[in-house]
Design an enzyme around this catalytic site. Sequence first.
Site, PDB file in Angstrom:
ATOM      1  N   ASN A 169      88.012  70.307  72.076  1.00 25.67           N
ATOM      2  CA  ASN A 169      87.103  71.444  72.025  1.00 25.67           C
ATOM      3  C   ASN A 169      86.097  71.225  70.901  1.00 25.67           C
ATOM      4  O   ASN A 169      86.350  71.553  69.744  1.00 25.67           O
ATOM      5  CB  ASN A 169      87.889  72.739  71.820  1.00 25.67           C
ATOM      6  N   GLU A 170      84.965  70.634  71.266  1.00 22.54           N
ATOM      7  CA  GLU A 170      83.958  70.255  70.289  1.00 22.54           C
ATOM      8  C   GLU A 170      83.160  71.475  69.824  1.00 22.54           C
ATOM      9  O   GLU A 170      83.262  72.567  70.400  1.00 22.54           O
ATOM     10  CB  GLU A 170      83.011  69.218  70.911  1.00 22.54           C
ATOM     11  N   PRO A 171      82.382  71.316  68.731  1.00 25.91           N
ATOM     12  CA  PRO A 171      81.535  72.415  68.278  1.00 25.91           C
ATOM     13  C   PRO A 171      80.727  73.020  69.419  1.00 25.91           C
ATOM     14  O   PRO A 171      80.159  72.303  70.244  1.00 25.91           O
ATOM     15  CB  PRO A 171      80.626  71.744  67.241  1.00 25.91           C
ATOM     16  N   SER A 173      82.276  75.205  71.478  1.00 26.12           N
ATOM     17  CA  SER A 173      83.279  75.703  72.420  1.00 26.12           C
ATOM     18  C   SER A 173      83.514  77.197  72.197  1.00 26.12           C
ATOM     19  O   SER A 173      83.530  77.674  71.057  1.00 26.12           O
ATOM     20  CB  SER A 173      84.596  74.943  72.257  1.00 26.12           C
ATOM     21  N   THR A 188      83.294  62.404  66.918  1.00 32.46           N
ATOM     22  CA  THR A 188      84.587  62.190  67.563  1.00 32.46           C
ATOM     23  C   THR A 188      84.675  60.789  68.144  1.00 32.46           C
ATOM     24  O   THR A 188      85.698  60.097  68.008  1.00 32.46           O
ATOM     25  CB  THR A 188      84.789  63.232  68.676  1.00 32.46           C
TER      26      THR A 188
END
Length: 637
Positions: A169-171, A173, A188
């Site tokens: 869940n990347e920035p 999300s 990542t």
Amino acid sequence: MQTEPIKYREAGKFEETRFEKIHNVIFESSQDASIIVAQEIATLIKEKSAANKPCVLGLATGSSPIKVYEELVRMHKEEGLSFANVVSFNLDEYYPMDKNNIQSYYYFMHEHLFNHVDILPENVNVPNGTVSPEDLHQYCIDYENKITELGGLDFQLLGIGRTGHVGFNEPGSHFNSRTRSIILDHITRADAAPSFLGIDNVPRKAITMGVGTVRSAKRIVLLGWGLNKASILKETIEGEITGQVPATYLQEHDNTTFVLDQGAAAELTRVKTPWLVASCKWTEELELRAVVWLSQLTGKPFLKLTDKDYNDNGMSDLLVEEGSAYDLNIKMFNKMQKTITGWPGGKPNADDSNRPERANPERKRVIIFSPHPDDDVISMGGTFDRLVQQGHDVHIAYQTSGNIAVSDEEALKFAEIAKTFNADAKEPQAIIDYLNDKTGNEIDSLEVRKLKALIRRSESLGATRYFGLDDDHVHFLDLPFYETGTIKKNNLGQDDIAIVCELIDTIKPHQIYAAGDLADPHGTHKVCLDAIFIALKALKSNSYMDDCWVWLYRGAWHEWESYEIEMAVPMSPDQVLRKRHAIFYHQSQKDGVMFQGDDNREFWVRVEDRNRLTAKKYNDLGLADYAAIEAFKRYHF
């Protein structure tokens, strides 16, 4: 049911502060912490089994949970812990990704846990990285529904990425997001690059449980290890809730514990600046840390700090103990001044009472341990050069071959050169053919690994000869733990420790220099340092060890904080250039090095900037103005 965190309080360092919004516990080491987490999981499995219910576990991959899985496997084999009632759901998987690929999370979980316990194969759920793009959306819905049908996750184990992601869940999300496909953030992918032998080989997409899926778990434990996670953990634990740091959504979960080691906790207010949290028991070490912090905060050198500066920034109790800012400032100035020396091996015929190193013996036997074949010149090239110039008996010990850091293109170039000297030679041609036919995830053949190791050996010898060191003082240890041909290494073994012990016992050093940079992203530095520490413990009873001092340097990733430095070796502009020249001998590690991390600067640029910044920090504190400084901290064994 809320899990009682009392065992975490008993085993680790627990303290509620007004700054922290998530329950967290700090342990001496990740090993100790992992055992406690594994015990909680085992207890939950047993409780569910006794109630004849399934235990639904959300599991994570990456380096953080490996020791937890090792302990669970041990409990299964030695204590009879059964996984027959466990249903597991993994957080994420790269996409596309075949489950048999050694980089897949399916492969990871079977290698570290599932192949070693009695979990039923039909109860193992890892997102399928081969599902077709047309079916992907429905597949994610079905994965989510399967968790819901089982009553949700009883326990969710998490790591945290440097972007603040949990799962993938990347920035950006959303807090109620569910299982879905996602584009991976560059940071990542950069962090994953070592495992894939370069960022270009890292998939750009993934399947991940959503933040909402994670937050629906009844119990959440997040693992945080190492200095490179310290900044994002502070932001997560003490910052505001924001989609730009998805882990901050866990602040709203009422049964979450962050389990940290000391490195990961280093930036928390109660650790870094405890005087802002509560009254302190002021030790000399804490005093120095506080005064350095105050100097940096106010932009004033030590000797210009006033009583008002201390009072305005929550440090009045320190002045009560010391009497006045004037006395305290001089005390701290002198303490920092005494760390500076141009004689890292000790200055002969000099009063050494205020110097970091002893004057005697005048000519010291020195071992510089270098985890990889370039850490010596990158991290302490100026000090290395000075030790040789000042007549000490210097030995370099390269602990690993460093072969995996040589690109296939570089190896191919050398094989083709070898082929031109002997057109009939079979081995160079075999290497050329192998490299031309090699697939992306294939482990190098033994011949290719030997060639890559030879490339790094020749580069190392070029650098050591430049500094005037005889070849017989250069030791290539080739520790066995490293020689797997992949990023994943074997555990440290007795053979590794015996090699280190033998070298120390043969040289009987007065000084040992070792890499204390535990933020190294591929972990080799820590294993190499552990080998040295274990060897020192084994050899401690020998009389020559009474005269052995150990100095820790840091690598290209981090530097010691100013207040941690116990020996600061300044470099002139000419010495900076000599260090740069020595680094340049490591040509295979220049121009697009495989393990760059998220810093695009070449290593020589990165380390020059770091040495220059260390010197500037000393100057800002009111000390002499040098071109660059290399820093060391003494290890007491």
